[in-house]
Design an enzyme around this catalytic site. Structure first.
Site, PDB file in Angstrom:
ATOM      1  N   LYS A  89      55.776  -1.202 -37.651  1.00 62.01           N
ATOM      2  CA  LYS A  89      57.100  -0.630 -37.729  1.00 62.01           C
ATOM      3  C   LYS A  89      58.001  -1.730 -38.152  1.00 62.01           C
ATOM      4  CE  LYS A  89      56.469   3.669 -36.581  1.00 62.01           C
ATOM      5  NZ  LYS A  89      56.849   4.707 -37.582  1.00 62.01           N
ATOM      6  N   GLU A 111      66.232   6.169 -34.428  1.00 57.63           N
ATOM      7  CA  GLU A 111      65.730   7.109 -33.617  1.00 57.63           C
ATOM      8  C   GLU A 111      64.109   6.534 -33.299  1.00 57.63           C
ATOM      9  OE1 GLU A 111      65.285   7.425 -36.752  1.00 57.63           O
ATOM     10  OE2 GLU A 111      62.835   7.556 -37.035  1.00 57.63           O
ATOM     11  N   SER A 378      47.187   0.127 -36.924  1.00 56.94           N
ATOM     12  CA  SER A 378      48.998   0.153 -37.153  1.00 56.94           C
ATOM     13  C   SER A 378      49.626  -0.482 -35.818  1.00 56.94           C
ATOM     14  CB  SER A 378      49.250   1.613 -37.397  1.00 56.94           C
ATOM     15  OG  SER A 378      48.985   2.352 -36.392  1.00 56.94           O
TER      16      SER A 378
END
Ligand SMILES: Cc1ncc(COP(=O)(O)O)c(C=O)c1O
Lengths: 402, 263
Positions: A89, A111, A378
């Site tokens: 991210k 969010e 990830s």
């Protein structure tokens, strides 16, 4: 392959279905991003922060014991879990927050579902000195308390969202509502390759660093491109980032794994590519979980980051055209994969990433010996340990593994 | 039924009043109960009724209408049922009042744009407002609606540039819905100072009436805004009153607003 068929469109998918109040802001963002992309100084600035601060490039690690166990393709792990803050991210938030600064925006909202995007946004805001507010479903606030603490420690304000299913989709609704009312000076950092145009493109571009590194690292590590790359799919940012740079390489199989939750028949899952129908959610047309009346169905996954009833429009397009192979893994399979990877490789993967691992064994066997499989890891599983521990730790796990 | 909306504005104008477009949620508290709320709004003086059809993810709505949406969904409201059960009942009780459906684009897409347009017209709906469908995305739906004579009512926002406002106004059907505040639906104690200029600008360019909505909840606000528009939309104030005290309270809110709209 240019997947974008018109500005903001991937075949029938994409677009900009938002209140008129937001359209001028999206047009401004589209233009600011186009200019930033033409500016080599911006690209260098992003790359430098990724290098010096995020710790890129992340390694491509040979998974020798998994390879041995699965008796198929050689397995390699793309280690996004080693990026600063513990997940992919951060690639996107560094890019978008720098873009926001360039646009002169005064504050950031975001969010978050699993909290990783919230942490990554709060981190980028702390680094570049912008105030940050994060919207998070009340259910996720409960199950991701570690990440809630991290966001607060980083100086962000966390707003629990009580509407709807109180998870990621509702957090995104709320962030959009707040953005509508403060659109002049606020930048909304969307965390996945979803949302209205130009977000799916922006997020994909910032995440494509994963796939570009896989390319060059594969050439160095085993002298050719991988035969397949596999990634989990929530909204789809880690998947499109890992897979997009291979879209034109037809010999590379692109595989995505969605949340099967309690099973596809249970109605409780997050498999929008597998079982979704065409619809509009959060500003873009894509495949969504909805009933016959167009009401969005609440998704379910053991992993907060895959608990989303939509999916980015570009992945929907790649799936529809057959370029992307879509599979699912249930909660139980993901849990099993979590322990398998922990105990065979010494890596605690995020529950999201565990879904990719849950299908990687089958894929490795399908590909067979002499082939190369890259699994996108990830993120790391620290944030999930409370959820996982609550189910009791198994003494041993079956060797069939995932 | 074509031209019903224009006639309603003309009638209000002839009486020396701004038009009141009254919004309530179909299915809140339940389907028959909401018919009483709509009828009460007309008794209170509403000139046009805006029939809200619930959506699970209403990004343009504030807490009051979000709550109404959740209640309506619990009560089993769907677009199909609203068209079959609420619209004909409201029409029977308020035969002179044009009806406009307001919902989100996904709800209409799920039914199919063409099927919706046909069914809506057959049941007596004159227009439709889709707050998450900006002009760039509306071409296909407009074709389907035009074919049936169902008017797609556009929105214009405070953030919309003058050139963009011009093209929205020029293409408008039914009326132009000028969103008064940058934000979601809900009552506001203050409306932006430059609202009157925006309204005048859009009014100059638009071939159809122009109304202001979002945030308007009392006679005084209606008077101030109504001086620069052909009417106002009132939603959250009606929804809240109806939820708290039933249809009579909704009638009261409409009557109060109507007083503010007398010229
Ligand atoms: C580690 C990790 N992987 C994957 C995801 C799913 O998101 P996406 O599909 O956008 O990569 C998340 C979301 O929070 C995450 O934290």
């Amino acid at each position: 392959m240019e997947t974008q068929t018109a500005p903001g469109r991937f075949g029938r998918y994409g677009g900009r279905y938002v209140p008129e109040t937001l359209v001028p802001a999206l047009l401004e963002l589209e233009q600011a991003y186009a200019e930033a992309r033409k500016d080599p100084a911006f690209d260098e600035q992003v790359s430098q922060v990724l290098r010096e601060y995020v710790g890129r490039e992340t390694p491509l690690t040979p998974a020798r014991r998994l390879t041995e166990l699965w008796r198929g393709a050689e397995v390699w792990l793309k280690r996004e879990d080693l990026a600063h803050t513990g997940a992919h991210k951060i690639n996107n938030t560094i890019g978008q927050v720098l873009l926001a600064k360039r646009m002169g925006k005064k504050r950031i909202i975001a969010e978050t579902g699993a909290g990783q995007h919230g942490v990554a946004t709060a981190t980028a805001c702390a680094l570049f000195g912008l105030p940050c507010e994060v919207f998070m479903g009340a259910v996720d606030v409960e199950r991701q308390s570690l990440n809630v603490f991290r966001m607060k420690a980083l100086g962000a304000k966390v707003h629990p969202v009580e509407s709807g299913s109180r998870t990621l989709k509702d957090a995104m609704n709320e962030a959009m509502r707040i953005w509508v009312s403060q659109v002049e000076d606020t930048y909304y950092v969307i965390g996945s390759a979803a949302g209205p145009h130009p977000y799916p493109t922006i997020v994909r571009d910032f995440q494509a660093v994963i796939g570009r590194e896989i390319r060059t690292q594969s050439l160095v590590a085993f002298g050719r491109l991988p035969d397949a790359v596999i990634a989990c799919i929530g909204g789809g940012s880690n998947a499109i980032g890992a897979l997009h740079p291979f879209v034109e390489d037809k010999q590379v199989r692109l595989v995505g794994v969605e949340a099967g939750g309690h099973g596809l028949d249970s109605g409780q899952h997050g498999a929008s590519l597998t079982l979704g129908t065409e619809g509009v959610l959060h500003g873009s047309r894509s495949l969504v979980l909805q009933d016959e009346n167009g009401q969005i169905i609440e998704a379910h996954s053991i992993s907060a980051g895959l608990d989303y009833p939509g999916v980015g429009p570009e992945l929907a397009y790649l799936a529809k055209t057959g370029r992307l192979e879509v599979r699912t893994a249930t909660d139980e399979e993901a849990l099993k994969a979590f322990y398998l990877v922990s105990r065979t490789e010494g890596i605690l993967p995020a529950l999201e990433s565990s879904h990719a691992f849950a299908r990687a064994g089958d894929l490795a066997r399908e590909l067979g010996k002499g082939k190369h499989l890259v699994v996108n890891c990830s993120g790391r599983g620290d944030k999930d340990v409370a959820t996982i521990a609550a189910r009791g730790i198994p003494a041993a796990i079956g060797q069939e593994g995932a | 039924m074509s031209g019903e909306i224009a006639e309603a504005f003309a009638r209000a104008r002839a009486r020396g009043e701004g038009a009141l477009v009254a919004y309530a949620m179909a299915g809140d508290p339940d389907l028959p109960g909401s018919v009483d709320v709509f009828a009460a709004c007309v008794e209170g003086g509403a000139d046009i009724l805006e029939i809200g059809v619930a959506f699970s993810d209403p990004i343009a709505d504030g807490p009051v209408i979000q709550g109404a949406s959740e209640r309506a969904l619990k009560a089993g409201s769907t677009l199909k049922r609203v068209l079959d059960e609420v619209v004909p009942a409201v029409r029977a009780r308020c035969p002179q009042t044009p009806l406009v459906v307001m919902t989100y684009v996904n709800v209409v897409m799920a039914m199919g744009e063409e099927r919706y347009a046909k069914l809506a017209r057959e049941r007596g709906v004159s227009g439709t407002i889709l707050p998450d469908l900006p002009p760039e995305e509306s071409t296909g739906i407009r074709v389907a609606f035009d074919k049936e004579g169902l008017e797609l009512i556009p929105l214009c926002a405070p953030t919309t540039s003058p050139t963009r406002a011009e093209s929205i106004a020029k293409d408008a059907r039914g009326f132009v819905y000028c969103v008064s505040v940058a934000g979601v639906t809900g009552m506001r104690s203050e409306l932006p100072a430059n609202l009157s200029e925006r309204l005048e600008l859009v009014r100059r360019l638009s071939p159809v009436p122009v109304v202001a909505g979002f945030g308007i909840s009392n006679a005084e606000q209606a008077r101030v805004v109504g001086a620069h528009a052909d009417g106002v939309v009132v939603g959250s104030a009606i929804v809240r009153a109806a939820q708290a005290d039933g249809p009579a309270a909704a009638r009261q809110v409409c009557a109060d607003i109507k007083r503010g709209l007398k010229r």
